[in-house]
Design a protein around this motif. Sequence first.
Motif, PDB file in Angstrom:
ATOM      1  N   LEU A 133       1.056  -1.641   0.293  1.00 32.00           N
ATOM      2  CA  LEU A 133      -0.133   0.277   0.379  1.00 32.00           C
ATOM      3  C   LEU A 133       0.437   0.835   0.219  1.00 32.00           C
ATOM      4  CD1 LEU A 133      -2.612  -0.617   2.805  1.00 32.00           C
ATOM      5  CD2 LEU A 133      -2.937  -1.452   0.320  1.00 32.00           C
ATOM      6  N   LEU A 134       2.448   1.122   0.734  1.00 30.17           N
ATOM      7  CA  LEU A 134       2.902   1.983   0.744  1.00 30.17           C
ATOM      8  C   LEU A 134       3.092   2.880  -0.923  1.00 30.17           C
ATOM      9  CD1 LEU A 134       4.564   2.473   4.370  1.00 30.17           C
ATOM     10  CD2 LEU A 134       2.843   3.837   3.329  1.00 30.17           C
ATOM     11  N   GLY A 135       3.098   1.618  -1.188  1.00 34.04           N
ATOM     12  CA  GLY A 135       3.979   2.075  -2.911  1.00 34.04           C
ATOM     13  C   GLY A 135       3.526   2.978  -3.892  1.00 34.04           C
ATOM     14  N   PRO A 136       2.093   2.409  -3.393  1.00 33.08           N
ATOM     15  CA  PRO A 136       1.562   3.810  -5.281  1.00 33.08           C
ATOM     16  C   PRO A 136       0.325   4.619  -3.597  1.00 33.08           C
ATOM     17  CG  PRO A 136      -0.134   1.169  -3.839  1.00 33.08           C
ATOM     18  CD  PRO A 136       1.107   1.411  -3.340  1.00 33.08           C
ATOM     19  N   LEU A 137       0.542   4.700  -2.547  1.00 39.96           N
ATOM     20  CA  LEU A 137      -0.262   5.729  -1.590  1.00 39.96           C
ATOM     21  C   LEU A 137       0.115   6.314  -1.171  1.00 39.96           C
ATOM     22  CD1 LEU A 137      -3.340   3.241  -1.302  1.00 39.96           C
ATOM     23  CD2 LEU A 137      -3.985   5.170  -2.901  1.00 39.96           C
ATOM     24  N   GLY A 138       1.822   5.755  -0.373  1.00 35.76           N
ATOM     25  CA  GLY A 138       2.046   6.505   0.870  1.00 35.76           C
ATOM     26  C   GLY A 138       2.300   7.609   0.443  1.00 35.76           C
ATOM     27  N   ASP A 139       2.663   8.761  -0.602  1.00 34.62           N
ATOM     28  CA  ASP A 139       3.176  10.371  -0.656  1.00 34.62           C
ATOM     29  C   ASP A 139       1.605  10.856  -1.060  1.00 34.62           C
ATOM     30  OD1 ASP A 139       5.102  10.414  -0.293  1.00 34.62           O
ATOM     31  OD2 ASP A 139       5.551   9.968  -2.228  1.00 34.62           O
ATOM     32  N   MET A 140      -0.366  10.413  -1.133  1.00 36.26           N
ATOM     33  CA  MET A 140      -0.453  11.100  -1.817  1.00 36.26           C
ATOM     34  C   MET A 140      -1.763  11.288  -0.290  1.00 36.26           C
ATOM     35  SD  MET A 140      -3.816   9.245  -3.796  1.00 36.26           S
ATOM     36  CE  MET A 140      -2.942   9.111  -5.134  1.00 36.26           C
TER      37      MET A 140
END
Length: 431
Positions: A133-140
Amino acid sequence: MAEKRATAQRRETWGRLRQLPSKRWQARYTGPDGKVYSARTEGGQPLTFVTKTDARGFLNLTHAAIVRGEWESPEDAARRREAEAAEAARRDVTFREYALAWLDRVQHEPGKGGRTRRPGTVMVYRGRVRNHLLGPLGDMRVRDIDSAVVRAVSTELASQPSVLKPGVDHNGIAGDAVDLLKMILRAAMRDGLLETMPDVPTPSRRSVRHDADHTPEDDVATPQQVDALYAAAPEHWRIAVLLAAWCQLRRGEVLGLQRRDVVWNLDRTAATLYVRRQKNGLTGQLSDPKSEKGVRSMAVPPLMVERLREHLDAFVGDGKNAPVVPLRERGAQHLATTTWNNAWAQAREQVAGLPEGYRFHDLRHTGLTRFAQEGATLAELMRRGGHSDVNVVLRYQKATMARDIDLAARMSATVLSELESTRGDDGTPVS
């Protein structure tokens, strides 16, 4: 004297203006609370003006705010702005920040059933967040995650190749990862960070271990295969095979057993087994069983009583807390899950006819299926297996139905035979 009065500073109709030695102007006024205030910046610092006109303009704006009922004291205004800034920062929190804080929080919060989540469960959550989950969403920002975003993540996860079994068209991780994402987003919605919950279906869960035509019955080992697995396992650990198959224990329950959990009759020809704890495969610690229903007792089947007695006498320490499956013979340390998994993988390779990747847990499935075939009710199956969800046990009813079909066929054959014996050659009953 008249000339001096003419050059005196004219008093303001509301508030006070004063020129400082720096030649800048200071504005002061009396608030509705009766206190005297000086002009201040939004940051709470003293505010002065280059010209008297600018200072007077401040007083006019402040007076108008008081008339409209919109005035705040500088202290209240500073606190409000600080709260607004904190709320803005909270609303701008990224998924990485929120998810990691949520993981820390759920270690202590009760879950769906009101019980605190087990450390192993939280470790699994952390792994899914970190790995998927952190890969695609971490900085969003959390507030920017909508149905389109979740759908894209779900599609991407479902398309990833399987690590466990390369070549299959599904991976077995997408459903669990998306379900965890939804759990986190529901918490964010309750915390006011997300306005609406994304509406995206969870990817279907399909096992990567088997082909599409695999059925649960394929995982039922024969008694001969169980005995072969028992013989193939290391001598001082092999009792685990029988405990899983004929006492229907989970792996953690087997590895968590202690000498005191086996209670014998007077001549040690029969025994009752008590399940009170499990060895957590993730943390390595002893903990309560999987659910409240997991705490149970059961009769040890006569077919394994002698082997269990011999095992306890030969390999288990004398203390009441001595592990039934010790790391070393008569040792005080419970066997580690990874150590047993390695031994199991080697043992199953020596037994013919087992499905590829046959799991230790499938022995429990074998035992519960045989229990069902003997006519055990759902309640009896749930008690024996320590299940809390009847839907999990329903799969064993397939075995019961197979037994029912067999019994119906045998009954039919017997009835037909009796009918045939009372009929004449033309098929009519003989009186």
